[in-house]
Design a protein around this motif. Structure first.
Motif, short mmCIF file in Angstrom:
data_model
loop_
_atom_site.label_atom_id
_atom_site.label_comp_id
_atom_site.label_asym_id
_atom_site.label_seq_id
_atom_site.Cartn_x
_atom_site.Cartn_y
_atom_site.Cartn_z
N LEU A 53 8.46 -7.61 5.02
CA LEU A 53 8.34 -6.19 5.36
C LEU A 53 8.13 -5.94 6.86
O LEU A 53 8.74 -5.02 7.41
CB LEU A 53 7.22 -5.54 4.55
N PRO A 54 7.29 -6.71 7.55
CA PRO A 54 7.10 -6.45 8.98
C PRO A 54 8.39 -6.56 9.80
O PRO A 54 8.47 -6.03 10.92
CB PRO A 54 6.09 -7.51 9.41
N TRP A 55 9.41 -7.24 9.26
CA TRP A 55 10.66 -7.43 9.99
C TRP A 55 11.68 -6.34 9.67
O TRP A 55 12.74 -6.28 10.31
CB TRP A 55 11.26 -8.80 9.66
N TYR A 83 5.93 4.52 0.90
CA TYR A 83 7.09 3.73 1.33
C TYR A 83 7.00 2.32 0.76
O TYR A 83 7.97 1.79 0.20
CB TYR A 83 7.13 3.70 2.85
N ARG A 84 5.85 1.68 0.91
CA ARG A 84 5.70 0.30 0.45
C ARG A 84 5.88 0.19 -1.06
O ARG A 84 6.57 -0.70 -1.55
CB ARG A 84 4.33 -0.24 0.86
N ALA A 85 5.23 1.09 -1.80
CA ALA A 85 5.31 1.02 -3.25
C ALA A 85 6.73 1.28 -3.73
O ALA A 85 7.22 0.62 -4.65
CB ALA A 85 4.33 2.02 -3.88
N HIS A 86 7.39 2.27 -3.13
CA HIS A 86 8.77 2.58 -3.51
C HIS A 86 9.69 1.38 -3.28
O HIS A 86 10.49 1.01 -4.15
CB HIS A 86 9.26 3.78 -2.70
N LEU A 87 9.56 0.75 -2.13
CA LEU A 87 10.45 -0.36 -1.79
C LEU A 87 10.14 -1.59 -2.64
O LEU A 87 11.06 -2.26 -3.14
CB LEU A 87 10.31 -0.69 -0.30
N LEU A 88 8.86 -1.89 -2.85
CA LEU A 88 8.50 -3.06 -3.64
C LEU A 88 8.90 -2.87 -5.11
O LEU A 88 9.41 -3.79 -5.75
CB LEU A 88 7.00 -3.35 -3.52
N ALA A 100 7.30 -12.54 -1.11
CA ALA A 100 8.45 -12.42 -0.21
C ALA A 100 8.45 -11.05 0.46
O ALA A 100 8.75 -10.93 1.66
CB ALA A 100 9.75 -12.63 -0.99
N PHE A 101 8.09 -10.02 -0.29
CA PHE A 101 8.03 -8.66 0.25
C PHE A 101 7.00 -8.58 1.38
O PHE A 101 7.28 -8.03 2.45
CB PHE A 101 7.66 -7.69 -0.88
#
Length: 227
Positions: free
Chosen positions: A160-162, A171-176, A155-156
């Motif tokens: 994410l592109p949106w 950024y990606r690792a923190h958010l996921l 789902a991530f």
């Protein structure tokens, strides 16, 4: 955080004696070939100790090295009191986490946007130290299976592109990881380094599976910090 520049510091001479000391709590060492890379999490800065990899060994926050080498490190402000147990690097990833075909999942979608609202939109104003403090807060024992983590990761990847604003691996690792922890799970956040040319990278792991990257890509990095 890739291709971040790093500073070179004092070179080290070889010796045969060994003694034990502890790193300052905000510092992390990684031995890469003959050199030691240092990460200062307070400033998100990397530096290099050329040749130190031949005369010291790193075990979490413990440094084993000849006393003259430890004295150099002590004078340079690298050593301190024991900071307690540090997270151990997971096994080198041998596979990518198999992700299900992305589908509309209202629960996962809601969790994604809630995580982004709390953390993603203010990422640029956060320091590394602040991010780490958030992820080091105690969380309940993980109650998510690998399959459930894979569902959230799928789902991530789809959503994410949106999301307004984009970022690199940090950024990606923190958010996921925020998304997964909010759902009651936990994964390891691994920071790694390589040299000549120097670059830093980070990724998420569950067991021997990498969530948001490929095993061949992260294999060239030596872990320096695990959260």
């Amino acid at each position: 955080m890739e291709n971040q520049a790093f500073a070179s510091t004092t070179s080290f001479a070889s010796s045969s004696d060994g003694a034990v000391a502890h790193l300052s709590e905000h510092l992390h060492f990684a031995v890469v070939d003959e050199d030691v890379i240092v990460l200062d999490e307070r400033t998100d800065a990397y530096s290099c100790l050329p040749g130190a990899g031949t005369v010291l060994q790193v075990y979490g926050d413990r440094i084993v090295a000849p006393e003259p080498v430890l004295e150099q490190l002590r004078n340079g402000g690298f050593l301190g009191l024991s900071g307690g147990t540090r997270a151990v690097a997971p096994p080198a990833p041998t596979r990518a986490l198999p992700l299900p075909v992305p589908a509309i999942d209202l629960v996962a979608t809601t969790r994604f946007w809630w995580s982004w609202w709390r953390e993603g939109r203010k990422f640029e104003s956060r320091s590394l130290a602040s991010l780490l403090a958030t992820h080091r807060r105690p969380s309940p024992s993980s109650s998510l299976s690998e399959e459930e983590v894979a569902r959230l990761t799928a789902a991530f990847v789809r959503l994410l592109p949106w999301a307004p604003g984009q970022g690199a691996c940090l950024y990606r690792a923190h958010l996921l990881r925020t998304l997964i922890r909010d759902a009651g799970g936990d994964v390891r956040w691994v920071f790694g380094v390589r040299t000549w040319p120097f670059s830093a990278h980070c990724w998420l792991q569950i067991g021997d599976a990498v969530l948001d990257d490929e095993p061949d890509r992260v294999a060239v990095y030596t872990p320096i910090m695990v959260v």
